[in-house]
Scaffold this active site. Structure first.
Site, mmCIF file in Angstrom:
data_model
loop_
_atom_site.group_PDB
_atom_site.id
_atom_site.type_symbol
_atom_site.label_atom_id
_atom_site.label_comp_id
_atom_site.label_asym_id
_atom_site.label_seq_id
_atom_site.Cartn_x
_atom_site.Cartn_y
_atom_site.Cartn_z
ATOM 1 N N HIS A 270 -6.315 -60.666 40.540
ATOM 2 C CA HIS A 270 -7.511 -61.507 40.471
ATOM 3 C C HIS A 270 -7.120 -62.950 40.759
ATOM 4 O O HIS A 270 -6.034 -63.387 40.406
ATOM 5 C CB HIS A 270 -8.140 -61.420 39.070
ATOM 6 N N ASP A 328 -13.068 -53.933 38.798
ATOM 7 C CA ASP A 328 -13.356 -52.841 39.746
ATOM 8 C C ASP A 328 -12.493 -51.607 39.549
ATOM 9 O O ASP A 328 -12.730 -50.579 40.188
ATOM 10 C CB ASP A 328 -13.159 -53.361 41.185
HETATM 11 C C1 SDX Z 1 -13.705 -59.155 42.131
HETATM 12 O O1 SDX Z 1 -13.554 -64.058 41.878
HETATM 13 C C2 SDX Z 1 -14.098 -63.242 41.078
HETATM 14 O O2 SDX Z 1 -14.456 -63.614 39.963
HETATM 15 C C3 SDX Z 1 -14.311 -61.862 41.635
HETATM 16 C C4 SDX Z 1 -14.820 -60.819 40.638
HETATM 17 C C5 SDX Z 1 -16.219 -61.120 40.183
HETATM 18 O O3 SDX Z 1 -16.603 -60.670 39.098
HETATM 19 O O4 SDX Z 1 -16.982 -61.720 40.989
HETATM 20 O O5 SDX Z 1 -13.973 -60.773 39.513
HETATM 21 C C6 SDX Z 1 -14.872 -59.420 41.268
HETATM 22 O O6 SDX Z 1 -13.771 -59.399 43.307
HETATM 23 C C7 SDX Z 1 -12.436 -58.633 41.505
HETATM 24 C C8 SDX Z 1 -11.264 -58.490 42.546
HETATM 25 C C9 SDX Z 1 -11.485 -57.178 43.290
HETATM 26 N N1 SDX Z 1 -10.504 -57.028 44.395
HETATM 27 C C10 SDX Z 1 -9.528 -56.118 44.356
HETATM 28 O O7 SDX Z 1 -9.279 -55.406 43.381
HETATM 29 C C11 SDX Z 1 -8.730 -56.003 45.650
HETATM 30 C C12 SDX Z 1 -7.228 -55.920 45.314
HETATM 31 N N2 SDX Z 1 -6.834 -57.223 44.785
HETATM 32 C C13 SDX Z 1 -6.228 -58.150 45.723
HETATM 33 O O8 SDX Z 1 -6.610 -58.066 47.049
HETATM 34 C C14 SDX Z 1 -6.035 -59.532 45.152
HETATM 35 O O9 SDX Z 1 -5.497 -59.359 43.900
HETATM 36 C C15 SDX Z 1 -7.215 -60.479 45.031
HETATM 37 C C16 SDX Z 1 -7.894 -60.661 46.336
HETATM 38 C C17 SDX Z 1 -8.190 -59.995 44.014
HETATM 39 C C18 SDX Z 1 -6.664 -61.808 44.542
HETATM 40 O O10 SDX Z 1 -5.896 -62.298 45.540
HETATM 41 P P1 SDX Z 1 -4.936 -63.568 45.288
HETATM 42 O O11 SDX Z 1 -5.067 -64.155 43.937
HETATM 43 O O12 SDX Z 1 -5.126 -64.449 46.471
HETATM 44 O O13 SDX Z 1 -3.573 -62.922 45.237
HETATM 45 P P2 SDX Z 1 -2.600 -63.088 46.385
HETATM 46 O O14 SDX Z 1 -3.167 -62.420 47.579
HETATM 47 O O15 SDX Z 1 -2.220 -64.526 46.462
HETATM 48 O O16 SDX Z 1 -1.368 -62.247 45.832
HETATM 49 C C19 SDX Z 1 -0.357 -62.843 45.059
HETATM 50 C C20 SDX Z 1 0.752 -61.811 45.159
HETATM 51 C C21 SDX Z 1 1.054 -61.431 46.596
HETATM 52 O O17 SDX Z 1 2.409 -60.994 46.631
HETATM 53 P P3 SDX Z 1 3.549 -62.067 47.154
HETATM 54 O O18 SDX Z 1 3.071 -62.596 48.501
HETATM 55 O O19 SDX Z 1 3.608 -63.135 46.082
HETATM 56 O O20 SDX Z 1 4.813 -61.248 47.271
HETATM 57 O O21 SDX Z 1 0.322 -60.589 44.522
HETATM 58 C C22 SDX Z 1 0.243 -59.572 45.502
HETATM 59 C C23 SDX Z 1 0.207 -60.238 46.851
HETATM 60 O O22 SDX Z 1 0.737 -59.367 47.833
HETATM 61 N N3 SDX Z 1 -0.986 -58.830 45.199
HETATM 62 C C24 SDX Z 1 -1.088 -57.524 45.187
HETATM 63 C C25 SDX Z 1 -2.393 -57.249 44.796
HETATM 64 N N4 SDX Z 1 -3.053 -58.387 44.593
HETATM 65 C C26 SDX Z 1 -2.187 -59.371 44.848
HETATM 66 N N5 SDX Z 1 -0.164 -56.570 45.467
HETATM 67 C C27 SDX Z 1 -0.608 -55.306 45.349
HETATM 68 N N6 SDX Z 1 -1.848 -54.949 44.974
HETATM 69 C C28 SDX Z 1 -2.772 -55.895 44.697
HETATM 70 N N7 SDX Z 1 -3.990 -55.546 44.347
#
Ligand code: SDX
Length: 393
Positions: A270, A328
């Site tokens: 998140h 989710d």
């Molecule tokens: C919602 O904003 C809100 O409030 C949204 C929400 C709401 O109520 O409106 O809460 C609803 O959208 C919840 C989120 C739902 N999305 C997912 O579950 C999709 C999977 N999650 C990711 O795509 C990700 O965690 C995000 C998009 C939610 C957050 O992205 P960030 O904070 O930009 O994280 P990032 O991409 O900067 O990742 C940081 C690190 C990275 O690794 P490194 O580059 O540091 O090595 O964490 C890793 C990412 O690769 N990472 C994940 C991951 N999420 C982040 N690795 C594996 N699986 C994941 N889900």
């Protein structure tokens, strides 16, 4: 220097939005709607009461709640001409494509809520939007299954009405399962608002131009559709279906850690929560309750989800990145247990979030200091240069 533009590395866009609706502490895993912990609202309130609270800022008296509930029930029907919109869609159109289109078209039907500065217009818009979004979601579902639309019934509560509009058919009566209705009501409470998430920010950005409120909500639905946002609940079920069995979890997790293109642990992580999303804990408990009540306590998907969570929470890769289950991760398991198909999961998210979008839209349009949103950028393109005739290129 970038030619005519002096690039100031210190330039930052200070888009600090002020809002009194929702408070999140991402490190502590705290979520408050108008100061009330979401845990207490999920346990003790109803979605209609949370809608009143989200819109008005205070819990309603018994009279206020009854009047609000009655107003919502009396706005649930759609203009009959709106049905013609559905004739233009193929049965296999994605439900979110239909939701975006049909909600945007409401602008064409309702001209009595175009004065954004009129509190009465804002109130009518919010009641109408909250009331009609379940009817639209149910109609979208009926389109995908080729069944006739079912009209709302004003003697049913919000979630029961939605279930009946989705699953009742002319050929036989539909018996509403109170467990299913209650579970849906709790899910809508948990999805009601979430501060400046991508879709809410989209609604505020569109609304800041003074556009029609229904068009602004339609832009929020479009933003919610993305798999990084509201589309994640659908992506979680697809991921669980792809993994299939607990024995395949280690191999899947390795792909995630190797960052294989497009492989993420959907439903985890998140932008704000770097601790447990408080909603995920409540939904996980709801999962157990609903599955047990529906005689599906051995649902293999639940078993798989619990195993994924257990492994992830004990794996350094996820711990170092502060990746925890979000709203989710478990919600789709409940939707599926209620008979809601995967492609309708994000429309369900939109039903719950509509009150949040309306509350933010109202808060912003009521604020006389609101100006059009206009983020700036850091320019990374070519420096200024003269045009050269094609013969010289
Ligand atoms: C919602 O904003 C809100 O409030 C949204 C929400 C709401 O109520 O409106 O809460 C609803 O959208 C919840 C989120 C739902 N999305 C997912 O579950 C999709 C999977 N999650 C990711 O795509 C990700 O965690 C995000 C998009 C939610 C957050 O992205 P960030 O904070 O930009 O994280 P990032 O991409 O900067 O990742 C940081 C690190 C990275 O690794 P490194 O580059 O540091 O090595 O964490 C890793 C990412 O690769 N990472 C994940 C991951 N999420 C982040 N690795 C594996 N699986 C994941 N889900």
């Amino acid at each position: 220097k970038l030619g005519i533009f002096t690039y100031d590395p210190g330039f930052t866009s200070t888009c600090s939005t002020k809002s009194a609706i929702t408070y999140i502490d991402g490190d502590e895993g705290v979520l408050l709607y108008r100061g009330y912990p979401v845990e207490q609202l999920a346990e003790k309130s109803s979605f209609i009461e949370v809608c009143y609270l989200t819109l008005h800022g205070e819990l309603p008296s018994a009279t206020q709640l009854a009047e609000f509930d009655q107003s919502i029930r009396r706005h649930t029907m759609l203009n009959e001409s709106l049905r013609k919109f559905f004739d233009g869609f193929n049965y296999d159109a994605h439900p979110m494509a239909m939701m975006t289109g049909v909600v945007g078209s409401l602008s064409a039907f309702y001209h009595d809520t175009t004065n954004n500065k009129d509190p009465k217009h804002r109130e009518i818009f919010a009641h109408r939007m909250i009331a009609k979004i379940p009817t639209i979601a149910a109609a979208v579902y009926k389109k995908t299954v080729g069944q006739p639309f079912v009209y709302p019934k004003n003697d049913l509560d919000y979630s029961s009405n939605l279930l009946r509009m989705m699953f009742a058919v002319p050929a036989e009566e539909y018996e509403i399962n109170p467990v299913a209705a209650k579970a849906l009501d709790v899910l809508f409470i948990l999805h009601a608002d979430h501060e400046q998430n991508a879709s809410t920010s989209t609604v505020r950005m569109a609304g800041s131009t003074g556009t029609n409120p229904y068009a602004a909500i339609s832009s929020g639905i479009a933003a919610l559709w993305g798999p990084s946002h509201g589309g994640a609940n659908e992506a979680v079920l697809e991921m669980l279906n792809e993994i299939g069995d607990v024995k395949h979890v280690p191999a899947f997790m390795q792909k995630v850690k190797d960052k294989v293109e497009g492989v993420r642990l959907m439903g985890f992580g998140h932008r704000v929560y770097k601790n447990f999303d408080p909603r995920a804990k409540i939904i996980r408990e709801q999962c157990h309750k609903v599955l047990k009540a529906l005689g599906k306590e051995n649902d293999p998907k639940m078993e798989l989800a619990l195993k994924l969570e257990e492994i992830a929470l004990n794996d350094d890769y996820f711990k170092q990145r502060k990746l925890y289950p979000n709203v989710d991760f478990y919600s789709g398991i409940i939707y599926e247990a209620l008979g809601i198909p995967v492609n309708m999961f994000t429309p369900m998210f939109a039903v719950g979030r509509t009150v949040g979008w309306c509350a933010h839209w109202n808060e912003m349009t009521a604020d006389s200091t609101t100006r059009i949103a206009r983020p700036r950028q850091v320019y990374t393109g070519a420096a200024v240069r003269d045009y050269t005739p094609v013969a010289q290129r």
